[in-house]
Design a protein around this motif. Structure first.
Motif, PDB file in Angstrom:
ATOM      1  N   THR A 140       0.827  -1.210   0.000  1.00  0.00           N
ATOM      2  CA  THR A 140       0.000   0.000   0.000  1.00  0.00           C
ATOM      3  C   THR A 140       0.858   1.255   0.000  1.00  0.00           C
ATOM      4  O   THR A 140       0.540   2.248  -0.679  1.00  0.00           O
ATOM      5  N   TRP A 141       1.955   1.239   0.730  1.00  0.00           N
ATOM      6  CA  TRP A 141       2.841   2.408   0.796  1.00  0.00           C
ATOM      7  C   TRP A 141       3.495   2.677  -0.564  1.00  0.00           C
ATOM      8  O   TRP A 141       3.565   3.817  -1.022  1.00  0.00           O
ATOM      9  N   LYS A 149      -7.380   9.291   0.955  1.00  0.00           N
ATOM     10  CA  LYS A 149      -7.909   8.002   1.401  1.00  0.00           C
ATOM     11  C   LYS A 149      -6.830   6.927   1.349  1.00  0.00           C
ATOM     12  O   LYS A 149      -6.732   6.071   2.250  1.00  0.00           O
ATOM     13  N   VAL A 150      -6.007   6.961   0.310  1.00  0.00           N
ATOM     14  CA  VAL A 150      -4.919   5.992   0.183  1.00  0.00           C
ATOM     15  C   VAL A 150      -3.894   6.179   1.295  1.00  0.00           C
ATOM     16  O   VAL A 150      -3.482   5.215   1.957  1.00  0.00           O
ATOM     17  N   ALA A 205      -5.048   4.988   4.646  1.00  0.00           N
ATOM     18  CA  ALA A 205      -4.893   3.538   4.797  1.00  0.00           C
ATOM     19  C   ALA A 205      -3.457   3.182   5.167  1.00  0.00           C
ATOM     20  O   ALA A 205      -3.221   2.288   5.991  1.00  0.00           O
ATOM     21  N   VAL A 206      -2.487   3.885   4.575  1.00  0.00           N
ATOM     22  CA  VAL A 206      -1.086   3.674   4.943  1.00  0.00           C
ATOM     23  C   VAL A 206      -0.889   3.962   6.427  1.00  0.00           C
ATOM     24  O   VAL A 206      -0.232   3.205   7.152  1.00  0.00           O
ATOM     25  N   LEU A 245      -2.446   1.182   8.609  1.00  0.00           N
ATOM     26  CA  LEU A 245      -1.630  -0.034   8.565  1.00  0.00           C
ATOM     27  C   LEU A 245      -0.324   0.149   9.333  1.00  0.00           C
ATOM     28  O   LEU A 245       0.186  -0.802   9.941  1.00  0.00           O
ATOM     29  N   CYS A 251      -7.781  -1.471   5.096  1.00  0.00           N
ATOM     30  CA  CYS A 251      -7.461  -0.983   3.746  1.00  0.00           C
ATOM     31  C   CYS A 251      -8.329  -1.637   2.680  1.00  0.00           C
ATOM     32  O   CYS A 251      -7.972  -1.623   1.501  1.00  0.00           O
ATOM     33  N   SER A 252      -9.467  -2.211   3.084  1.00  0.00           N
ATOM     34  CA  SER A 252     -10.272  -2.983   2.133  1.00  0.00           C
ATOM     35  C   SER A 252     -10.793  -2.143   0.979  1.00  0.00           C
ATOM     36  O   SER A 252     -10.972  -2.644  -0.135  1.00  0.00           O
ATOM     37  N   ALA A 267      -7.805  -1.992  -1.373  1.00  0.00           N
ATOM     38  CA  ALA A 267      -7.084  -3.245  -1.586  1.00  0.00           C
ATOM     39  C   ALA A 267      -7.117  -3.724  -3.037  1.00  0.00           C
ATOM     40  O   ALA A 267      -6.094  -4.182  -3.553  1.00  0.00           O
ATOM     41  N   SER A 280      -9.600   6.364  11.122  1.00  0.00           N
ATOM     42  CA  SER A 280     -10.156   5.966   9.827  1.00  0.00           C
ATOM     43  C   SER A 280     -11.174   6.969   9.300  1.00  0.00           C
ATOM     44  O   SER A 280     -11.567   6.919   8.140  1.00  0.00           O
TER      45      SER A 280
END
Length: 342
Positions: free
Chosen positions: A83-84, A129-130, A133-134, A137, A183-184, A187, A294
């Motif tokens: 994801t990163w 949003k991305v 998620a990073v 995680l 991160c669904s 994903a 989140s």
């Protein structure tokens, strides 16, 4: 594909809620008519000292808890790395774009969870949003890394401590599904990006594959531009993380000598002054931090948080009752898990 993965993860959580949490809720109803059902539930959900002696069939050693965290570290690291890299390559966030983004969205953590007005997502908001998620995680990685270290170097499980095999499989499920839940929503895009990178490597070889053009500043600076909810949630997460580390150290110190391997001692210190299971309370606090970070809009993360809170509240109640039966001098001012409440 995105909706398929999201709904698949949600369906998994809903199934777990129906199969495991609902019986715990029913078993918690204070009526003698449910004693048989309560004993049945505890035979599956109990572990360690709260596992009934007659429920030793189909059990595994409680030290197998380490398996959960090893899998959690491997899986979370994989998701975080993928994801990163995807965020750096496909969702760069420059200072100029940050200045042009909606200030209200920033204050709400890049989401409209706590706002009445909803707006159409812009490309810049998608990038937030991305990177959010990073961030989630990364917090999860900090958590599971500590837990795996504690499993090997802090906890000293009693040789007789067992847990039901169903509880063992539930733990494996949790540490696979929990990181994915964070991160669904992105994903599928990350998986496609990783698949394309792998296909390019296979087709062209290492010498002809374009390596990601990453730098330390490029990898970290977007995290500094996240909204206030992310930092508030991160602070709450670290608050719970620190207290859980302290409480686990206290529990581990109770069995520093081999002669104490089978002994149970009343723990004191940190949040143990208020509740019997402060390590469970701290776990709920840190997952509440993840929920806040989140943005609070994803039902998947709500299901994750609800599972943690319900499961640990039930376990804390049983543990508290065990302490009261075991020790006549047990501190009367302690509650099970929530100070002055329960």
């Amino acid at each position: 594909m995105e909706l398929e993965i999201v709904w698949l993860v949600r369906a998994a959580w809903i199934t777990v809620w129906v199969v495991s949490i609902l019986p715990l809720v029913i078993a918690s109803i204070p009526t003698s008519k449910l004693n048989s059902f309560r004993k049945l539930v505890l035979s599956f959900a109990g572990r360690g000292k709260i596992l009934h002696p007659s429920s030793q069939k189909f059990t595994v050693p409680q030290k197998f808890f380490a398996h959960f965290y090893v899998i959690g570290v491997v899986w979370t690291t994989l998701l975080l790395a993928a994801t990163w890299i995807y965020a750096c390559e496909m969702a760069p966030l420059s200072s100029e774009e940050f200045q042009l983004s909606d200030i209200a969205s920033r204050l709400a953590g890049g989401s409209d969870a706590f706002s009445i007005h909803k707006s159409h997502m812009t490309p810049v908001e998608d990038r937030f949003k991305v990177w959010r998620a990073v961030f989630l995680l990364l917090l999860m990685e900090i958590h599971v890394l500590r837990r795996v270290i504690e499993s090997f170097y802090v906890f000293k499980y009693s040789p007789s401590a067992r847990m039901h095999i169903l509880g063992y499989f539930a733990g494996l499920f949790f540490y696979v599904t929990a990181p994915l839940s964070l991160c669904s929503n992105i994903a599928p895009d990350v998986a496609r990006f990783a698949g394309n990178q792998a296909a390019e490597f296979i087709a062209n070889g290492k010498s002809h594959t374009s390596a990601p053009d990453l730098s330390l500043v490029m990898s970290i600076s977007p995290l500094m531009k996240l909204g206030s909810l992310q930092w508030i949630g991160g602070a709450i997460f670290l608050w719970g993380w620190i207290h859980q580390r302290r409480c686990h150290a206290i529990l581990g110190s109770l069995r520093e000598n081999p002669s104490q391997a089978k002994e149970y001692i009343i723990p004191y210190g940190d949040w143990f002054g208020m509740v019997s299971c402060p390590h469970f309370l701290a776990e709920i606090v840190l997952y509440a931090g993840l929920l806040i970070a989140s943005g609070g809009t994803d039902i998947t993360i709500w299901l994750l948080f609800g599972f943690v809170a319900a499961n640990l509240t039930y376990a804390a109640g049983e543990t508290h009752r065990w302490y009261l039966r075991k020790f006549e001098d047990y501190p009367a001012n302690r509650h099970a898990i929530f100070p002055h409440v329960y």
